[in-house]
Design an enzyme around this catalytic site. Structure first.
Site, PDB file in Angstrom:
ATOM      1  N   THR A 460     -42.174  -8.152  -2.988  1.00  0.00           N
ATOM      2  CA  THR A 460     -42.150  -6.698  -3.132  1.00  0.00           C
ATOM      3  C   THR A 460     -43.334  -6.112  -2.366  1.00  0.00           C
ATOM      4  OG1 THR A 460     -41.707  -7.313  -5.462  1.00  0.00           O
ATOM      5  CG2 THR A 460     -41.658  -5.008  -4.952  1.00  0.00           C
ATOM      6  N   ASP A 500     -31.936 -11.336  -9.222  1.00  0.00           N
ATOM      7  CA  ASP A 500     -32.704 -10.873 -10.377  1.00  0.00           C
ATOM      8  C   ASP A 500     -31.845 -10.784 -11.633  1.00  0.00           C
ATOM      9  OD1 ASP A 500     -35.058 -10.720  -9.031  1.00  0.00           O
ATOM     10  OD2 ASP A 500     -35.101  -8.546  -8.818  1.00  0.00           O
TER      11      ASP A 500
END
Length: 654
Positions: A460, A500
């Protein structure tokens, strides 16, 4: 109000030339466009006292790649008077700062920064990825959470990630892996989220916000160290994709290296299309067709034609994606601060709010780090013990209860139940000051038939922005794992964000998992863009922060917030402070990236309390802006994470 066209090299022109696009902007003209004409703004100070343009390549240019050290010693808090941008790569900070200098808002800057991040930091972010943004509007004194999280395709069901035939739980797993297959690719959302926010809060024309990204893609940029390392380490997986090979490898098939100049002409063409047609350029038309075709690829572009399990994404999935505005998760901390962070489908915000609620039962101020002037100092044993025990309790609830609340509601009355003061006081009572609990159990919130999901998240990046009007953006944006799914089209990578989700819809006992795949559902995230205000409501801005780091984001943000609010650290000290944290396991992480600090006593003290300590280096990317009073004047103070390549820029040379 008409939005102004943005020319990064001629800011004075903006004040006099108007464009008649996107006139739905909510701002009125009570304040003129605040154009900064100081030539030194958005530059860095050189060792000789002059200023250096970021990306110029001259001595002192922070965008000039250096050998990766793991930690940059000696960073000090930067100060500016009016506006500030912090990102994890210098060229993105520059793009945002130039927009602010030209009179743009924090959201305008975020759009420009995202466009550059997808080019120079593709291992962490992409324009076909997802993001969460927490935004403060200085005029209305309101905070809103913007959700640009990807969704699963309409055809996806529970075993989409685990089985080639999702209708058969006994069929083979996707090949060559769930991540490298098309099944990991979510329906992108970041651009439509940014477009929604920019229409509501922007001042400059959308069409001009991509100029920095286009110029860099056309003219070239020096490959940063982290990108160079990502190309090398992911070479085998990238080799299955012809577009990735053409972009990130030389003609002889060897990876492009850190410091070499590379261009990305297809990316420039994509940004031009988005600048002209908005987010629909990505979600409809030729680019959308190319995304669907790439995700549906069933064999690799390598000589062996490696089989790839294809995605089931359709053009309708892309066209139908809708970003969402949500109520942020907010909690009062110690009666002195109001902390607002991201709501589900992120679990990060709830976990941070719970963690702060638990820590408020303890006097954290007496456990400050030693010698904070030295890179934030060495944390105290009790400070880390209490912080990590609170995190264990928060992760336990997160692992069981939190997912996309549009599909799986939170227990009880939702967020208010998880943040109930009596509940958090009872959770805090489980902390033994002398011994770690090891692994915590989720709180008893009634009969909730849900299994535990410990799916690990990965790569990220984060940016924090304050504009000259007082508006604030904290935004975390992601491609998921390093370089995503390795599928590349039109100059950008596609994510592996759907990993995820829990790979299986039920646990070993057959109990449904909240974070299971479902059509149109958004996977759980840990991203936690966070804002802090004085008092018991938004209005008196104190702090914007956030970090990349996958499942550890909660830990990175928690230590930064506690460092600033409880221990009085400045923006750089709180950002540089040793990362300490724990997910819900017996292991406590003590970041060993700063080898100049002696952490022996800290580690020994934690072991004496029953902690299992992992002192491996960590790669957070905290970006922090704090409003402070200096010499009787309110100023902005910024800190960039020394574990990555980012910088702080603002009005004046910093």
């Amino acid at each position: 109000m008409q939005k102004r066209k943005f020319w990064p090299l001629a800011p004075m022109a903006i004040a006099v030339l108007l464009m008649g696009c996107n006139s739905s902007n909510h701002h009125d003209d009570e304040n003129e466009l605040r154009v900064d004409t100081d030539a030194k703004s958005c530059t860095v100070l050189s060792s000789s006292g002059g200023s250096v343009v970021v990306g110029s390549g001259v001595t002192g240019d922070p965008a000039a790649p250096e050998a990766a050290s793991g930690y940059r010693l000696g960073l000090k808090a930067k100060q500016s008077n009016s506006y500030m941008a912090v990102a994890n790569t210098p060229l993105a900070s520059k793009a945002g700062c130039e927009v602010l200098k030209a009179g743009g808002t924090a959201v305008d800057a975020a759009v420009a920064m995202q466009a550059v991040l997808g080019l120079v930091e593709p291992q962490s972010s992409t324009i076909a990825g997802s993001a969460f943004m927490v935004y403060y509007d200085a005029k209305t004194k309101k905070v809103v959470a913007y959700d640009g999280r990807e969704t699963a395709p309409a055809a996806a069901t529970g075993y989409y990630l685990a089985r080639q035939d999702q209708a058969d739980p006994n069929s083979p797993a996707p090949v060559p892996s769930a991540r490298r297959s098309g099944r990991s690719i979510g329906v992108p959302g970041v651009l439509r989220m940014l477009e929604m926010a920019q229409k509501e809060h922007g001042r400059l024309a959308w069409s001009g916000l991509f100029d920095s990204g286009i110029k860099l893609a056309d003219d070239g940029f020096k490959i940063p160290g982290r990108l160079g390392d990502a190309i090398k380490s992911n070479a085998t997986s990238l080799a299955l994709d012809g577009n990735a090979m053409a972009t990130y490898f030389k003609d002889d098939g060897t990876p492009r290296l850190t410091g070499e100049v590379m261009t990305n002409k297809p990316y420039a063409a994509t940004l031009r299309a988005i600048a002209g047609k908005g987010a629909d350029a990505l979600h409809t038309g030729d680019i959308a067709k190319n995304i669907v075709a790439k995700a549906a690829q069933s064999v690799g572009d390598d000589a062996a034609k490696t089989p790839i399990t294809p995605s089931l994404m359709t053009l309708e999935d892309l066209a139908n994606f809708k970003p969402k505005k949500r109520e942020p998760v907010c909690v009062n901390y110690r009666g002195a601060y109001h902390v607002c962070t991201m709501s589900p489908p992120s679990s990060g915000g709830i976990a941070i709010a719970q963690g702060l609620g638990i820590l408020s039962q303890f006097n954290m101020g007496q456990y400050a780090p030693m010698n904070p002037g030295n890179e934030g100092g060495v944390p105290s044993v009790m400070g880390v013990h209490l912080l990590t025990e609170a995190e264990r309790l928060a992760y336990a609830d997160r692992d069981k209860y939190v997912a996309d609340t549009d599909f799986i509601p939170l227990p009880g009355n939702g967020v208010s139940t998880l943040l109930n003061a009596d509940y958090l006081k009872a959770r805090a009572a489980l902390i033994n000051p002398d011994k770690s609990m090891g692994t915590a159990q989720a709180g008893d919130l009634g009969s909730v038939p849900l299994g535990v999901d410990k799916t690990v998240e990965h790569g990220t990046t984060h940016l924090s922005v304050v504009d000259a009007y007082g508006n604030v953006v904290s935004m975390t944006t992601t491609v998921e794992s390093s370089m995503g799914s390795f599928h590349m089209v039109d100059g950008f990578l596609l994510t592996n964000q759907l990993t995820d989700f829990s790979a299986a819809p039920v646990d070993s006992a057959g109990t449904p998992i909240a974070n299971r795949v479902a059509p149109g559902k958004r996977p759980r995230s840990t991203m936690a863009p966070t804002l802090v205000f004085k008092g018991d409501k938004p209005g008196d801005f104190v702090m914007a922060t956030g970090s990349p780091g996958g499942g550890a984001i909660i830990q990175y943000v928690m230590k930064t917030v506690v460092g600033a609010l409880d221990w009085g650290l400045d923006a750089q000290q709180a950002t540089s402070l040793v990362n300490t944290g724990a997910s819900n396991s017996a292991t406590t992480g003590i970041d060993g990236s700063n080898t100049s600090l002696d952490l022996t006593a800290l580690i020994d003290g934690l072991k004496a309390k029953g902690h299992t300590v992992n002192s491996s280096a960590q790669s957070s990317g905290v970006a922090t802006i704090i409003r402070v009073t200096k010499d009787g004047k309110s100023v902005l103070q910024g800190g960039a994470d020394p574990r990555r390549e980012g910088i702080v820029l603002g009005d004046g040379a910093l």
